[in-house]
Design a protein around this motif. Structure first.
Motif, mmCIF file in Angstrom:
data_model
loop_
_atom_site.group_PDB
_atom_site.id
_atom_site.type_symbol
_atom_site.label_atom_id
_atom_site.label_comp_id
_atom_site.label_asym_id
_atom_site.label_seq_id
_atom_site.Cartn_x
_atom_site.Cartn_y
_atom_site.Cartn_z
ATOM 1 N N ASP A 1 0.842 -1.204 0.000
ATOM 2 C CA ASP A 1 0.000 0.000 0.000
ATOM 3 C C ASP A 1 0.871 1.246 0.000
ATOM 4 N N PRO A 2 0.790 2.065 -1.049
ATOM 5 C CA PRO A 2 1.573 3.306 -1.089
ATOM 6 C C PRO A 2 1.027 4.324 -0.096
ATOM 7 N N THR A 3 1.817 5.356 0.169
ATOM 8 C CA THR A 3 1.458 6.367 1.165
ATOM 9 C C THR A 3 0.529 7.449 0.626
ATOM 10 N N GLY A 4 0.304 7.482 -0.677
ATOM 11 C CA GLY A 4 -0.552 8.530 -1.220
ATOM 12 C C GLY A 4 -1.080 8.159 -2.584
ATOM 13 N N PRO A 5 -2.087 8.901 -3.074
ATOM 14 C CA PRO A 5 -2.662 8.629 -4.397
ATOM 15 C C PRO A 5 -1.632 8.883 -5.497
ATOM 16 N N GLY A 6 -1.737 8.094 -6.560
ATOM 17 C CA GLY A 6 -0.840 8.245 -7.700
ATOM 18 C C GLY A 6 0.527 7.637 -7.493
ATOM 19 N N LEU A 7 0.739 6.996 -6.366
ATOM 20 C CA LEU A 7 2.032 6.381 -6.071
ATOM 21 C C LEU A 7 1.929 4.867 -6.129
ATOM 22 N N ARG A 8 3.071 4.238 -6.377
ATOM 23 C CA ARG A 8 3.167 2.782 -6.331
ATOM 24 C C ARG A 8 4.311 2.419 -5.395
ATOM 25 N N ARG A 9 4.119 1.344 -4.652
ATOM 26 C CA ARG A 9 5.147 0.937 -3.684
ATOM 27 C C ARG A 9 6.042 -0.133 -4.301
ATOM 28 N N PHE A 10 7.354 0.078 -4.132
ATOM 29 C CA PHE A 10 8.334 -0.878 -4.642
ATOM 30 C C PHE A 10 9.307 -1.253 -3.530
ATOM 31 N N THR A 11 9.912 -2.415 -3.704
ATOM 32 C CA THR A 11 11.014 -2.820 -2.842
ATOM 33 C C THR A 11 12.308 -2.321 -3.479
ATOM 34 N N VAL A 12 13.165 -1.721 -2.666
ATOM 35 C CA VAL A 12 14.403 -1.144 -3.190
ATOM 36 C C VAL A 12 15.397 -2.257 -3.511
ATOM 37 N N ALA A 13 15.857 -2.275 -4.778
ATOM 38 C CA ALA A 13 16.859 -3.250 -5.212
ATOM 39 C C ALA A 13 18.263 -2.691 -4.967
ATOM 40 N N ALA A 14 19.279 -3.490 -5.293
ATOM 41 C CA ALA A 14 20.666 -3.038 -5.135
ATOM 42 C C ALA A 14 20.921 -1.833 -6.045
ATOM 43 N N PRO A 15 21.650 -0.831 -5.560
ATOM 44 C CA PRO A 15 21.907 0.361 -6.372
ATOM 45 C C PRO A 15 22.786 0.039 -7.583
ATOM 46 N N ILE A 16 22.645 0.875 -8.642
ATOM 47 C CA ILE A 16 23.390 0.669 -9.882
ATOM 48 C C ILE A 16 24.267 1.898 -10.135
ATOM 49 N N PRO A 17 25.574 1.798 -9.883
ATOM 50 C CA PRO A 17 26.469 2.916 -10.194
ATOM 51 C C PRO A 17 26.849 2.907 -11.666
ATOM 52 N N ALA A 18 27.339 4.028 -12.151
ATOM 53 C CA ALA A 18 27.842 4.082 -13.520
ATOM 54 C C ALA A 18 29.040 3.148 -13.650
ATOM 55 N N GLY A 19 29.105 2.456 -14.769
ATOM 56 C CA GLY A 19 30.215 1.554 -15.023
ATOM 57 C C GLY A 19 29.970 0.130 -14.580
ATOM 58 N N ALA A 20 28.808 -0.158 -14.002
ATOM 59 C CA ALA A 20 28.501 -1.513 -13.528
ATOM 60 C C ALA A 20 27.533 -2.204 -14.485
ATOM 61 N N ALA A 21 27.601 -3.549 -14.500
ATOM 62 C CA ALA A 21 26.641 -4.348 -15.270
ATOM 63 C C ALA A 21 25.587 -4.853 -14.287
ATOM 64 N N PRO A 22 24.374 -4.285 -14.283
ATOM 65 C CA PRO A 22 23.394 -4.615 -13.251
ATOM 66 C C PRO A 22 22.685 -5.941 -13.530
ATOM 67 N N PRO A 23 22.227 -6.610 -12.486
ATOM 68 C CA PRO A 23 21.389 -7.804 -12.687
ATOM 69 C C PRO A 23 20.001 -7.380 -13.162
ATOM 70 N N PRO A 24 19.236 -8.293 -13.750
ATOM 71 C CA PRO A 24 17.872 -7.945 -14.189
ATOM 72 C C PRO A 24 17.034 -7.428 -13.024
ATOM 73 N N LEU A 25 16.124 -6.529 -13.339
ATOM 74 C CA LEU A 25 15.235 -5.965 -12.317
ATOM 75 C C LEU A 25 14.078 -6.948 -12.075
ATOM 76 N N ARG A 26 13.874 -7.321 -10.840
ATOM 77 C CA ARG A 26 12.791 -8.255 -10.502
ATOM 78 C C ARG A 26 11.460 -7.503 -10.374
ATOM 79 N N PRO A 27 10.359 -8.163 -10.675
ATOM 80 C CA PRO A 27 9.035 -7.521 -10.515
ATOM 81 C C PRO A 27 8.856 -7.001 -9.086
ATOM 82 N N GLY A 28 8.193 -5.856 -8.982
ATOM 83 C CA GLY A 28 7.930 -5.258 -7.679
ATOM 84 C C GLY A 28 9.112 -4.521 -7.091
ATOM 85 N N HIS A 29 10.181 -4.400 -7.848
ATOM 86 C CA HIS A 29 11.391 -3.745 -7.343
ATOM 87 C C HIS A 29 11.710 -2.485 -8.154
#
Length: 436
Positions: A98-126
């Protein structure tokens, strides 16, 4: 005198202004037209375009021109990346919780992606914190700016963050959106400046195939010339031509060597030219300044007597007296001796020819601008006036038409071109302006 020319010719009586920018082919006062002289220069210098191409590092290629079309070996950007600091998301992902306000969606925070890195695929809900320029992970198609996140900033991995909905492609730089692999990004003949070299570096190139820079030997002549930094003797002037034209050539990508012959003895000038033409650093082009007018001691004319060099007076102010031909198998161009005439000869005659023939120096940018004040010009003369382009877009004249006004030249940032059939132009009339 070696420094005389017609730069201070009196203006003709005023007449109705010709259409701005008109370019008749006729000659003024029986003199050769600027256009015809450029054509002669182009024929003289045409063999310079046949010199063998060189492979040069990016640093060494600065100021040269490409010898062949440059095709992109890869795409730019090479991968989808973020245009903003924010969160990489899938735009169609409804999120979870449940998001905190209208027009928002709640996500789980994934691992951060810095410049120069090869990130893993983004999982649903993240949603993955992502930095500007970092690779977009598979499964993501948009970026939400960090300023829109609730709570503000980047929560730790595994925490919740609320983000507004976004359209696909928001703040995403798509692979190939700038340059597509295989496309010709710079055609042959392109002058290589900072932007072009930056593009080559961005494409991963360290070497470029270029036309070799022109090597010119510049010879200032005249018994009246004193070395800058030394006191003047009676009747002497300091040699401005050497510094002025040497700097102009270098700014244009020409590898120039400056020599002064402080004499009106033709044999001394001829010996200097022979030494340059037959020496170990033989140039591609000889340029002399001074000694080409109608005075009694025109050393350049006398020194070149018997060589394949012609002298003519152009319908040009300043810079009328000119010479061109060959000396010891090298093309030779003889400019007048007054400093501004010498500089105008480079800008109006030689530089455009080299730009068209070799690609370097880069052609001057030309615009149309209204005059801030009226002017007069001799009938049948292609007049070049020093000018400044004002913040209002109008072009103001700097100094008069004289060929000795170095202070006016140093205060200008443009030249205004007055066509041969214009004897008077009013304030507000449009003229062609070359930005220098």
């Amino acid at each position: 005198m070696t420094h005389s020319d017609s730069g201070a010719a009196p203006a003709a009586p005023a007449a109705p202004a010709a259409p701005a920018g008109a370019r008749p082919h006729g000659h003024g006062h029986g003199h050769r037209s600027v256009e015809e002289h450029r054509e002669r220069l182009a024929r003289l210098l045409a063999p310079l375009a046949d010199r063998a191409a060189q492979d040069r590092s990016l640093d060494a290629a600065f100021g040269t021109a490409l010898a062949a079309d440059l095709a992109a070996p890869g795409s730019l950007p090479p991968f989808d990346n973020s245009q903003m600091d924010g969160f990489a998301v899938c735009s169609s992902d409804p999120g979870s919780g449940d998001p905190t306000g209208p027009g928002l969606r709640r996500f789980t925070v994934a691992a951060p992606i810095p410049a120069g890195a090869a990130p893993p695929p983004l999982r649903p809900g993240h949603a993955a914190p992502i930095m500007t320029g970092a690779m977009l992970p598979a499964g993501a198609d948009a970026v939400v700016r960090v300023e829109l996140a609730v709570p503000s900033g980047y929560p730790p991995e595994g925490a919740a963050v609320d983000l507004p909905a976004v359209e696909p492609g928001t703040y995403v730089r798509r692979a190939g959106s700038d340059v597509v692999a295989g496309a010709v990004v710079l055609p042959a003949g392109t002058a290589l400046g900072p932007a072009q070299l930056g593009l080559a570096a961005g494409l991963g190139l360290s070497m470029l195939r270029v036309r070799p820079p022109l090597r010119a030997a510049l010879v200032s002549t005249g018994a009246e010339l004193a070395v800058p930094g030394r006191p003047l003797g009676p009747g002497q002037i300091h040699d401005a031509n050497g510094a002025l034209l040497h700097a102009a050539l270098r700014e244009g990508g020409v590898e120039a060597r400056a020599v002064a012959v402080r004499s009106d003895e033709p044999a001394e000038l001829r010996a200097a030219l022979e030494g340059l033409a037959r020496g170990p650093e033989r140039p591609d082009l000889l340029i002399t300044t001074g000694g080409v007018s109608k005075g009694a001691f025109e050393a350049t004319k006398l020194a070149l007597d018997g060589h394949d060099v012609e002298f003519a007076h152009l319908a040009l102010q300043p810079g009328g007296p000119q010479g061109l031909g060959t000396f010891a198998g090298l093309p030779l161009i003889a400019f007048p001796g007054n400093p501004v005439s010498c500089w105008v000869s480079w800008e109006v005659l030689l530089r455009p020819v080299l730009s068209a023939l070799l690609g370097a120096p880069r052609a001057r940018r030309r615009v149309r601008a209204p005059l801030a004040e009226p002017l007069e010009s001799p009938a049948g003369i292609f007049q070049v006036r020093r000018a400044r382009l004002g913040p209002d877009g109008a072009v103001g004249l700097v100094g008069g038409p004289g060929s000795h006004l170095l202070g006016a030249l140093a205060s200008s940032d443009a030249i205004a071109i007055v066509p041969e059939d214009a004897t008077a132009l009013a304030a507000g009339d449009n003229v062609e302006v070359w930005l220098t």
